[in-house]
Design an enzyme around this catalytic site. Structure first.
Site, PDB file in Angstrom:
ATOM      1  N   GLU A   1      43.178  42.066  45.765  1.00 37.67           N
ATOM      2  CA  GLU A   1      43.032  43.049  44.682  1.00 37.67           C
ATOM      3  C   GLU A   1      42.563  44.399  45.229  1.00 37.67           C
ATOM      4  O   GLU A   1      41.480  44.882  44.900  1.00 37.67           O
ATOM      5  CB  GLU A   1      42.063  42.534  43.620  1.00 37.67           C
ATOM      6  CG  GLU A   1      42.591  41.292  42.926  1.00 37.67           C
ATOM      7  CD  GLU A   1      41.749  40.857  41.726  1.00 37.67           C
ATOM      8  OE1 GLU A   1      40.547  41.154  41.694  1.00 37.67           O
ATOM      9  OE2 GLU A   1      42.310  40.218  40.809  1.00 37.67           O
ATOM     10  N   GLU A  47      47.120  34.553  41.461  1.00 33.32           N
ATOM     11  CA  GLU A  47      45.973  34.242  40.589  1.00 33.32           C
ATOM     12  C   GLU A  47      46.412  34.354  39.146  1.00 33.32           C
ATOM     13  O   GLU A  47      47.075  35.324  38.761  1.00 33.32           O
ATOM     14  CB  GLU A  47      44.814  35.233  40.788  1.00 33.32           C
ATOM     15  CG  GLU A  47      43.997  35.007  42.018  1.00 33.32           C
ATOM     16  CD  GLU A  47      42.771  35.924  42.075  1.00 33.32           C
ATOM     17  OE1 GLU A  47      42.162  36.219  41.022  1.00 33.32           O
ATOM     18  OE2 GLU A  47      42.441  36.352  43.189  1.00 33.32           O
TER      19      GLU A  47
HETATM   20  C1  BG6 Z   1      39.971  38.171  40.484  1.00 33.26           C
HETATM   21  C2  BG6 Z   1      39.388  37.869  41.818  1.00 33.26           C
HETATM   22  O1  BG6 Z   1      39.511  39.419  40.125  1.00 33.26           O
HETATM   23  O2  BG6 Z   1      39.635  37.406  39.386  1.00 33.26           O
HETATM   24  C3  BG6 Z   1      38.688  36.535  41.928  1.00 33.26           C
HETATM   25  O3  BG6 Z   1      40.311  38.019  42.864  1.00 33.26           O
HETATM   26  C4  BG6 Z   1      37.979  36.242  40.626  1.00 33.26           C
HETATM   27  O4  BG6 Z   1      37.830  36.568  43.030  1.00 33.26           O
HETATM   28  C5  BG6 Z   1      39.021  36.149  39.522  1.00 33.26           C
HETATM   29  O5  BG6 Z   1      37.164  35.130  40.660  1.00 33.26           O
HETATM   30  C6  BG6 Z   1      38.488  35.744  38.166  1.00 33.26           C
HETATM   31  O6  BG6 Z   1      37.421  36.547  37.809  1.00 33.26           O
HETATM   32  P1  BG6 Z   1      36.008  35.962  37.412  1.00 33.26           P
HETATM   33  O7  BG6 Z   1      35.152  37.128  37.272  1.00 33.26           O
HETATM   34  O8  BG6 Z   1      36.222  35.233  36.138  1.00 33.26           O
HETATM   35  O9  BG6 Z   1      35.594  35.058  38.506  1.00 33.26           O
END
Ligand code: BG6
Length: 473
Positions: free
Chosen positions: A179, A372
């Site tokens: 990211e 993701e």
């Molecule tokens: C992304 C990141 O922003 O979202 C992860 O690459 C992160 O590291 C994921 O965990 C989900 O966000 P969060 O804040 O719910 O863990």
């Protein structure tokens, strides 16, 4: 069949959110270690509150996390049981170079990842490795100021040369920076930045971003030289921005918002600073410290594929009064009345994924990789089981949308790894209770729990999705 025969189904994690064992195997302290749980987390992540070492007043969830360091065999076996074709994970830089600026790497750290990769291959799982996922050795921050210092490019080059050499034949898919656009929102996590008083915050962020972009180009060059089989991707926190109304001013604003993010990928994939960014930086009086061969590097070593995370679309207005009303998430967004949201206020928009995929594919014309996606939710463990139908629903709808993008729109997609395939520490909140996994881990927000793993209902569901290559949803 919409998906390629070799479609890479799997799950994703990051070292700082799952590994723990922060002092083992010669590992050095990293920025992510000193980001606490609780009210100070955000200011630290935003580089507004200076925390460079551990204290007794805070709880630091990354120090133990879910202890993947000692559980990796068990965890990878579970991924194998689900039929994963790939496992996205990251390297903790400070395991390989504890301080970041050593000449020689730490063999124990290298060996650990070698064992992890070999374990993956035992189950036919192809590792997909993020070189930096929000982590930076603390010494590089206290001594050099993190990525605002150009020297970090050299340290990173040393790191990637070691990684590509050592893991040749074991790892083929690499992502240079997780990211990368997050540097604008969480600069301490994204680039080890602490914004000092009197500093021009934006100038610092864009200088650091420039260094990361150049480092990413170097990594691509080195990766291809060491092994032409290597595939190197960029990684964007994606999600298209909608206009709050059809007023042209709102539409313009939404375009500007998207460009804030596209900027990074425009450089990494098209090989040059886009015209709109050059003009904007000029207007702001920000001078990017281009070294002699930077332009050539950016131009000649663009990425092979575009990876991204997608949790939600975003919404914006040109009216500052309207824009005050933000919903949850690291990215400020208006509440979209057409969408439901997670318990953390992250809005749920499966069609937004198809929109985002189309926008990225149209713009870059390179294969995409969704690395993701998922739902952070509170789970209840009852008799060793979690009935997480809400998670299945979320994933099913998103996979359907991604299928449409491939089947109907012709987007070339390499794979899909859902976020936090095993419960882990939340990046934005430091909580364990914001769970994404198919596998439940017994640990709570205060760090209590026996770390035992349990399969959730979604475990068998995802297994069936993979076995049918996305047909049986
Ligand atoms: C992304 C990141 O922003 O979202 C992860 O690459 C992160 O590291 C994921 O965990 C989900 O966000 P969060 O804040 O719910 O863990």
């Amino acid at each position: 069949m919409p998906f390629r025969k070799d479609f890479l189904w799997g799950g994703a994690t990051a070292a700082n959110q799952c590994e723990g064992a922060y002092q083992e195997g010669g590992r050095g302290l990293a920025n992510v270690d000193v980001v606490p749980h609780g009210k100070d987390r955000f200011p630290v992540s935003m580089g507004k509150l200076k925390m460079t070492e551990l204290d007794n007043e805070h709880y630091y969830p990354a120090l133990e996390a879910i202890d993947f360091y000692h559980h990796y065999k068990e965890d990878i076996a579970l991924f194998g049981e689900m039929g994963f074709k790939t496992y996205r994970m990251s390297i903790a830089w400070s395991r390989i170079f504890p301080n970041g600026d050593e000449e020689e790497p730490n063999e124990e750290g290298l060996k650990f990842y070698e064992d992890v990769f070999k374990e993956c291959h035992k189950y036919g799982i192809e590792p997909l490795v993020t070189i930096t996922h929000f982590d930076c050795p603390m010494h590089l921050i206290t001594e050099y100021g993190g990525w605002k210092n150009r020297k970090l490019i050299d340290f990173y080059k040393r790191l990637v040369t070691v990684l590509f050499t050592r893991y040749k034949g074991l790892v083929k898919y690499w992502l240079t920076f997780n990211e990368i656009n997050m540097i604008l929102h969480l600069p301490f996590m994204g680039a080890g930045l602490i914004i000092e008083e009197g500093e021009n915050e934006e100038a610092v962020k864009y200088t650091a971003a420039h260094h990361e972009l150049v480092a990413s180009a170097w990594a691509t060059k080195i990766a291809h030289e060491i092994d032409p089989e290597n595939m190197v991707g960029c990684m964007l926190a994606a999600g298209n921005t909608y206009a709050n109304t059809c007023a042209p001013e709102d539409v313009w604003k939404s375009m500007e918002k998207d460009r804030e993010n596209y900027f990074f990928i425009d450089v990494q994939s098209r090989g040059a600073y886009p015209a709109y960014a050059i003009k904007e930086l000029e207007r702001k009086g920000i001078e990017i410290p281009f070294a002699e061969d930077d332009k050539e590097m950016l131009k000649n070593y663009t990425v092979d594929f575009i990876s991204f995370s997608y949790y939600s679309s975003r919404l914006t207005s040109a009216d500052p009064e309207v824009n005050k009303e933000t919903a949850g998430n690291v990215f400020a967004t208006l509440k979209n009345p057409y969408l439901k949201a997670s318990e953390w206020g992250w809005q749920i928009d499966p069609l937004g994924l198809r929109i985002t995929m189309n926008a990225l594919y149209d713009r870059y014309q390179k294969p995409l990789f969704i690395v993701e996606n998922g739902l952070g939710a509170k789970d209840e463990l009852v008799n060793g089981f979690v009935e997480d139908d809400y998670r299945i629903d979320y994933l099913r709808e998103h996979i359907k949308a991604m299928k449409d993008a491939v089947e109907i729109d012709g987007v070339d997609l390499l794979g899909y790894t859902s976020w936090g395939c095993i419960d882990l520490v939340s990046a934005s909140t430091g909580e364990m209770s914001k769970r994404y996994g198919f596998i439940y881990v017994d640990k709570d927000d205060a760090g209590h729990g026996n770390l035992k793993r349990y399969k959730k209902k979604s475990f068998d569901w995802y297994k069936k999705v993979i076995a049918s290559n996305g047909e049986d949803l």
